[in-house]
Design a protein around this motif. Structure first.
Motif, PDB file in Angstrom:
ATOM      1  N   MET A 256     -17.095 -17.268 -16.652  1.00 63.76           N
ATOM      2  CA  MET A 256     -16.735 -15.867 -16.865  1.00 63.76           C
ATOM      3  C   MET A 256     -16.579 -15.229 -15.486  1.00 63.76           C
ATOM      4  SD  MET A 256     -16.699 -15.189 -20.201  1.00 63.76           S
ATOM      5  CE  MET A 256     -16.063 -16.809 -20.660  1.00 63.76           C
TER       6      MET A 256
ATOM      7  N   LYS B  20     -12.128 -10.359 -13.956  1.00 64.22           N
ATOM      8  CA  LYS B  20     -11.241 -10.369 -15.120  1.00 64.22           C
ATOM      9  C   LYS B  20     -11.797  -9.416 -16.163  1.00 64.22           C
ATOM     10  CE  LYS B  20      -9.271 -14.896 -14.496  1.00 64.22           C
ATOM     11  NZ  LYS B  20      -8.701 -16.034 -15.188  1.00 64.22           N
ATOM     12  N   ASN B  21     -10.913  -8.926 -17.044  1.00 64.77           N
ATOM     13  CA  ASN B  21     -11.379  -7.981 -18.058  1.00 64.77           C
ATOM     14  C   ASN B  21     -11.970  -8.710 -19.266  1.00 64.77           C
ATOM     15  OD1 ASN B  21      -9.312  -8.404 -20.134  1.00 64.77           O
ATOM     16  ND2 ASN B  21      -7.909  -7.279 -18.797  1.00 64.77           N
ATOM     17  N   ILE B  22     -12.475  -7.934 -20.191  1.00 66.81           N
ATOM     18  CA  ILE B  22     -13.166  -8.459 -21.370  1.00 66.81           C
ATOM     19  C   ILE B  22     -12.306  -9.446 -22.143  1.00 66.81           C
ATOM     20  CG2 ILE B  22     -14.041  -7.743 -23.643  1.00 66.81           C
ATOM     21  CD1 ILE B  22     -15.068  -5.148 -22.086  1.00 66.81           C
TER      22      ILE B  22
ATOM     23  N   ASN C 103     -11.562 -12.839 -20.248  1.00 60.60           N
ATOM     24  CA  ASN C 103     -12.687 -13.768 -20.272  1.00 60.60           C
ATOM     25  C   ASN C 103     -12.968 -14.293 -21.669  1.00 60.60           C
ATOM     26  OD1 ASN C 103     -13.742 -14.238 -17.601  1.00 60.60           O
ATOM     27  ND2 ASN C 103     -14.370 -12.110 -17.542  1.00 60.60           N
TER      28      ASN C 103
ATOM     29  N   GLN D 267     -17.806  -7.900 -16.329  1.00 63.09           N
ATOM     30  CA  GLN D 267     -16.353  -7.888 -16.470  1.00 63.09           C
ATOM     31  C   GLN D 267     -15.774  -6.845 -15.522  1.00 63.09           C
ATOM     32  OE1 GLN D 267     -15.304 -10.102 -19.365  1.00 63.09           O
ATOM     33  NE2 GLN D 267     -17.400 -10.549 -18.731  1.00 63.09           N
TER      34      GLN D 267
END
Length: 186
Positions: free
Chosen positions: A33, A37-39, A42, A168
């Motif tokens: 993760m 990077k955004n939710i 990931n 995130q």
């Protein structure tokens, strides 16, 4: 000390300090993760969240959860969806049930970035439990005891946070072992 020794010492100090401020994310569903990077970026890589990702796509929430945030997402694993009554997930994924699915998913999103230390602090400040409002209008009860955080929904379902503080770019994910629902949903 010569100039070379001082330069190497300074470089090591900077490296040590930058490491101290870096957030090491746990793996989720066998995937790394990445905090940059955004939710959604990931979540799509987690083998444990394929049902959640399919639900987010079916509900039309990809763009929202890719947005700026900050969000705290309580992310149920596939086994949590599998534990729902037979046929529930298939029914919710139908286009005619998009609004209900969206409402349920929004009960898993808190409109702020709340790390586990923040949650524990709120719970302690409130004498043992803290009520939080979600994007979906649900009221969740957060509790912390013996190093574990639990989340109880409006129907009394208790979810355990199994992996906390997955940072995130637009918030944080806490992996949970149950699907949370609003009073009106189930």
């Amino acid at each position: 000390m010569n100039l070379r020794t001082l330069t190497v010492a300074a470089m090591l100090s900077v490296t040590a300090l930058s490491g101290a401020f870096a957030q090491d994310n746990p793996e989720v569903g066998g995937a790394a993760m990445f905090a940059d990077k955004n939710i959604v970026e990931n979540a799509v890589n987690s083998a444990d969240h394929t049902t959640l990702v399919a639900a987010v796509q079916a509900a039309g929430l990809v763009e929202t959860l890719s947005g700026e945030g900050p969000f705290t997402v309580l992310a149920p694993v596939n086994a949590a969806f599998d534990a729902l009554p037979a046929g529930t997930v298939d029914t919710l994924l139908l286009p005619e049930n998009k609004e209900m699915l969206s409402t349920i998913l929004a009960c898993h999103v808190i409109p702020a970035k709340a790390l586990s230390t923040d949650i524990v602090g709120m719970v302690e400040a409130d004498g043992g439990e803290h009520v939080v409002d979600t994007v979906g209008g649900c009221k969740l009860i957060l509790k912390a005891a013996d190093g574990k955080v639990t989340v109880t929904d409006e129907n009394g379902t208790v979810a355990n946070v199994t992996i906390a503080d997955v940072i995130q770019s637009n918030g944080v994910i806490h992996v949970i072992d149950a699907v949370l629902t609003p009073m009106s949903a189930m």
